[in-house]
Design an enzyme around this catalytic site. Sequence first.
Site, PDB file in Angstrom:
ATOM      1  N   HIS A 265      55.954  45.522  70.041  1.00  0.00           N
ATOM      2  CA  HIS A 265      57.226  46.190  70.335  1.00  0.00           C
ATOM      3  C   HIS A 265      57.032  47.251  71.426  1.00  0.00           C
ATOM      4  CE1 HIS A 265      61.219  47.909  69.264  1.00  0.00           C
ATOM      5  NE2 HIS A 265      60.648  48.991  69.754  1.00  0.00           N
ATOM      6  N   GLU A 266      56.092  48.146  71.185  1.00  0.00           N
ATOM      7  CA  GLU A 266      55.894  49.235  72.163  1.00  0.00           C
ATOM      8  C   GLU A 266      55.390  48.670  73.493  1.00  0.00           C
ATOM      9  OE1 GLU A 266      57.393  51.778  71.403  1.00  0.00           O
ATOM     10  OE2 GLU A 266      57.456  51.573  69.211  1.00  0.00           O
TER      11      GLU A 266
HETATM   12 CO    CO Z   1      61.871  50.521  70.658  1.00  0.00          CO
END
Ligand code: CO
Length: 513
Positions: A265-266
């Site tokens: 995600h990051e």
């Molecule tokens: Co985010």
Amino acid sequence: MPALARLCALARDAATLRSVHALLNWDQETYMPPAGAPARAEQQALIASLEHERRTSPELGDLIAACEADASIPADSPWAALVREMRRDYDLAVKLPASLVAEIAKTASESTEAWKAAKPRSDFDAFAPWLTRMIGLARQKAACYGHAPLGEPYDALLNEYEPGMTARQVEAIFTPLRARLSDLVARIAASPKPPSDAPLRVKIEPDRQHKFGLFVLESMGFDLKAGRLDTTTHPFCEGLAPGDTRLTTRYRESSFADALYGTLHEMGHGLYEQGLPKSGSLRTPDGETIPLAGTPLASAISLGIHESQSRLWENFVGRGRPFWEWALPHAKKFLGPALEPYAPDHLYKAANIVRPSFIRVEADEATYNLHIMLRFEIERALLRGSLEAKDVPATWNRLFKESFGLDVPDHARGCMQDIHWAFGLIGYFPTYTLGNLYAAQFWEALRAASPNLDEHLRTGNFAPLKSWLNTHIHAPGRRYRAGDLCQRVTGKPLSADPLLRHLEGKLGPIYQL
Ligand code: CO
């Protein structure tokens, strides 16, 4: 120096100050010792007022006006977009008094420390006065921005994160989405054949997880010479400066998938930051070449678009079958013998388990958006004044029971789980669901344009995907507004249909619906 060049130089200065502020935040969330908190609050307040001073300087206002009047800048050029976006930022900044900006920065820093201390004890009473202050400051900020004639205070804050979007528009997208998602989640709950989560419950030491995370980042094209991966309690990505993008994650021995998906995600956010043309330059109509770093043309469009990039890698790539066909042999090497008994299909199905749960950041793709809708409803009521901070826990627990059918056991797993309200990020949550929707719509366009995508992913060839995103989403910076970019890239306005198609198409077969 002509106005355009001077304008860009001022934008660069403002971005440099912003990056100093962001570095202070990053450090506070990763390595700062707790006793440094009071001094950090002073540092942040001072930097915030310097930033504000730069962003509202009369010289900046004069230069924007001069560029707007300059007939040599073609209306459809990137330069016109740059001036348009600098006008937007300037008009918002001058509406906020410097004293309010400093007070928000200082209070947010103190409030975050109070939240950190109170959350592990689920001590809402200790946090309540801070929440009251942060809501009060958010309402003051909304009043300064203004939302006449038809809007509501929420619009003024949402506009900071998702330019032009209103609470009514969000509601219009969320209401039908909620109905279809609730139906899907109910059908899944009734499925007689849920997949096993055993492959995700194996125990794996954090150090091994970290090394695997770094391997995945490098394989997917995140430049670790221009970025880092560190640990924190509430993972985030900070695109600090050209050549410096910071990712954070957290490790739990009993749940390696949390860190893996958190890192993916990051990384999606990080690839966006690394894909913005921060080291680029552009020729002005006068023939001068100007670096783009710090200008709107090298900045993210909106939080919704930013989140679309994180969701795309986390959910559309990382929770796909081709990903696990590629990743599992590597995972077995990096994470040790615990995964040995499993095949890609086991991991694929386990990674797509849908189960109502308390924590937003650990929620599955289908229930995730229901967590956002609950927060949107509460924030909107807080800003309208129809809900008081002290009543948040009771309202939260009631709405949670309605949406998820679960009784919230404590505030740490209820209304105190997120950092956002403590930090003053109010009006921010809807951008997460908007990100899911944009991601789904971009993914459909991408698949239509790349018939061999699955084959690439299965063989660990992530370059064509990254390059499509670089070209279509990252390179334009803020040249277009989010809705315009969506229309240009996908040929249609934003809609909930692609996300629902994606979820129903994937989860139907897994749960044999
Ligand atoms: Co985010």
